[in-house]
Scaffold this active site. Structure first.
Site, PDB file in Angstrom:
ATOM      1  N   GLN A  89       0.811  -1.207   0.000  1.00 48.65           N
ATOM      2  CA  GLN A  89       0.000   0.000   0.000  1.00 48.65           C
ATOM      3  C   GLN A  89       0.855   1.272   0.000  1.00 48.65           C
ATOM      4  O   GLN A  89       0.321   2.373   0.046  1.00 48.65           O
ATOM      5  CB  GLN A  89      -0.921  -0.007   1.223  1.00 48.65           C
ATOM      6  N   HIS A 160      -1.103   0.093   5.729  1.00 46.17           N
ATOM      7  CA  HIS A 160      -1.684   1.082   6.650  1.00 46.17           C
ATOM      8  C   HIS A 160      -0.771   2.294   6.884  1.00 46.17           C
ATOM      9  O   HIS A 160      -0.462   2.645   8.010  1.00 46.17           O
ATOM     10  CB  HIS A 160      -2.039   0.421   7.977  1.00 46.17           C
ATOM     11  N   GLU A 251     -15.275   3.694   9.525  1.00 42.90           N
ATOM     12  CA  GLU A 251     -15.839   4.757  10.348  1.00 42.90           C
ATOM     13  C   GLU A 251     -15.734   6.125   9.696  1.00 42.90           C
ATOM     14  O   GLU A 251     -14.787   6.417   8.960  1.00 42.90           O
ATOM     15  CB  GLU A 251     -15.103   4.836  11.689  1.00 42.90           C
ATOM     16  N   TYR A 261     -10.041   7.635  19.650  1.00 49.15           N
ATOM     17  CA  TYR A 261     -11.121   7.068  18.843  1.00 49.15           C
ATOM     18  C   TYR A 261     -11.197   5.548  18.904  1.00 49.15           C
ATOM     19  O   TYR A 261     -11.957   4.937  18.157  1.00 49.15           O
ATOM     20  CB  TYR A 261     -11.028   7.611  17.412  1.00 49.15           C
ATOM     21  N   TYR A 272     -10.265 -10.465  10.513  1.00 47.73           N
ATOM     22  CA  TYR A 272     -10.504 -11.213   9.274  1.00 47.73           C
ATOM     23  C   TYR A 272     -10.703 -12.697   9.536  1.00 47.73           C
ATOM     24  O   TYR A 272     -11.278 -13.408   8.719  1.00 47.73           O
ATOM     25  CB  TYR A 272      -9.345 -10.978   8.299  1.00 47.73           C
TER      26      TYR A 272
END
Length: 381
Positions: A89, A160, A251, A261, A272
């Site tokens: 990513q 991430h 979210e 949060y 998963y």
């Protein structure tokens, strides 16, 4: 109030039409019939879009290119972009123009930085470069490059990274950071992974950051998994953000100073493997999302609609879905999501970025080896 949507991914799964190159798509919406027109294709995993004052577009491509788009074509890649780790990513990620860009050419780029570029022995981490963009014909170059931020802990994960850059009303920068695939990092107050940081344009730390005891001074908030969309509300400068959950639990949050949060202590998703994560969906002292998705749509890109083309949507949020292959409109009343609308389900591909243009049209980037820049507007506009 928080709204939960279960049916959206089911609807998407039932729709398998993908737009062929050059083919316009149309959809009926709450604001009338919309047309999605492809402006350019052939972009390699485009990640972020900005509007230049002269009407051209500036786009990042994840392998490490920054290009100007004009008249349906991408120009020669801009010289002087940072070295990136284009793996998994990672790569060249977000892009933001300084408020005085027209005078200074100042831009900010976020990216996955390899260890050697950071003077480290191993790993990769999210970094931000400030630079001056000098345009020349269909290309240009970056000058006065300066790395103004990098994560304080690199690792070998290729997941991430976050990461969106939002310029606040005071000129300071919000930068969203993922947990790098190690969930507990998001609750480590000394580790910048899984948080939102707030820095000055030169990389220094603003004096009015929250400064919570034991928190790293860069932090604005903590407890995030992988935030890939963020934007400001112009009326009050509030920061809104969407982030990926695990299996469910994407979210929407209004991100306030000094708040936690919850990830991975609380979540509306599951691992998963199907096993639960954390203690459940709520815990005292941890913030609840304004809205969440289960099943996931993998939200990426976020912008408030402001424009004359679709006045009925003024003040609503728009976001893309990667796994969802969808453009989503959230009908906002203050901080409350009162309705949700799924648009172009399965028609355009993986939507990576969403930006409202100066003309009031909605511009999308699709994440693919042959990625596209798409303009969405009422039919005939």
């Amino acid at each position: 109030m928080m709204i939960r949507l279960v049916a959206l991914s089911t609807l998407i799964a039932a729709t398998t039409l993908i737009a062929s190159p050059g083919q316009a798509q149309n959809v009926d919406s709450s604001a009338g019939r919309l047309n999605a027109a492809i402006l350019v294709e052939g972009l390699e995993h485009p990640w972020a879009l900005a509007f230049l004052p002269d009407g051209r577009f500036l786009v990042t491509e994840r392998p490490g290119r920054l290009v100007v788009i004009e008249d349906g074509a991408a120009g020669t890649p801009i010289e002087g972009v940072p070295q990136v780790e284009a793996r998994g990513q990672g790569g060249l990620l977000d892009l933001a123009l300084a408020p005085d860009f027209a005078e200074t050419g100042q831009i900010y780029l976020s990216y996955a930085e390899p260890a050697e570029a950071a003077g480290l022995q191993r790993g990769t981490g999210t970094a931000v470069m400030a630079a001056r963009l000098v345009l020349d014909g269909d290309g240009g170059r970056l000058e006065d490059q300066n790395v103004i931020f990098r994560m304080n802990r690199f690792d070998n994960s290729n997941r991430h990274f976050g990461s969106r850059i939002v310029v606040g009303q005071d000129g300071n920068l919000f930068v969203t950071l993922g947990d790098r695939g190690t969930m507990d990092r998001a609750q480590d107050a000394a580790d910048l992974a899984g948080g939102v940081v707030r820095i000055a344009p030169d990389g220094s730390i603003p004096a009015d950051n929250p400064r919570i005891e034991n928190w790293a001074p860069e932090f604005w908030s903590i407890g995030h998994r992988n935030p890939q969309g963020a934007t400001l509300r112009d009326s009050d400068g509030a920061l809104f953000m969407v982030e990926h959950g695990a299996r469910g639990g994407d979210e929407l949050n209004r991100v306030e100073a000094g708040r936690n949060y919850g990830w991975p202590v609380i979540t509306y998703g599951r691992d998963y493997s199907g096993l639960p994560i954390g203690v459940g969906q709520q815990q005292e002292g941890l913030e609840q999302p304004l809205h969440y998705w289960d099943p996931s749509i993998s939200p990426s890109g976020l912008d408030f609609y402001q424009g004359s083309l679709i006045p009925d949507w003024d003040g609503d949020l728009l976001l893309g879905g990667l796994s969802g292959n969808v453009l989503v409109r959230l009908d906002m009343e203050g901080d409350e999501v009162v309705a949700e609308e799924a648009l172009f389900q399965g028609q355009l591909g993986r939507i990576r970025d969403v930006r409202v243009g100066p003309d009031g049209a909605i511009y999308l980037l699709t994440d693919a080896p042959n990625g596209q820049l798409i303009r969405v507007a009422p039919e005939g506009e």
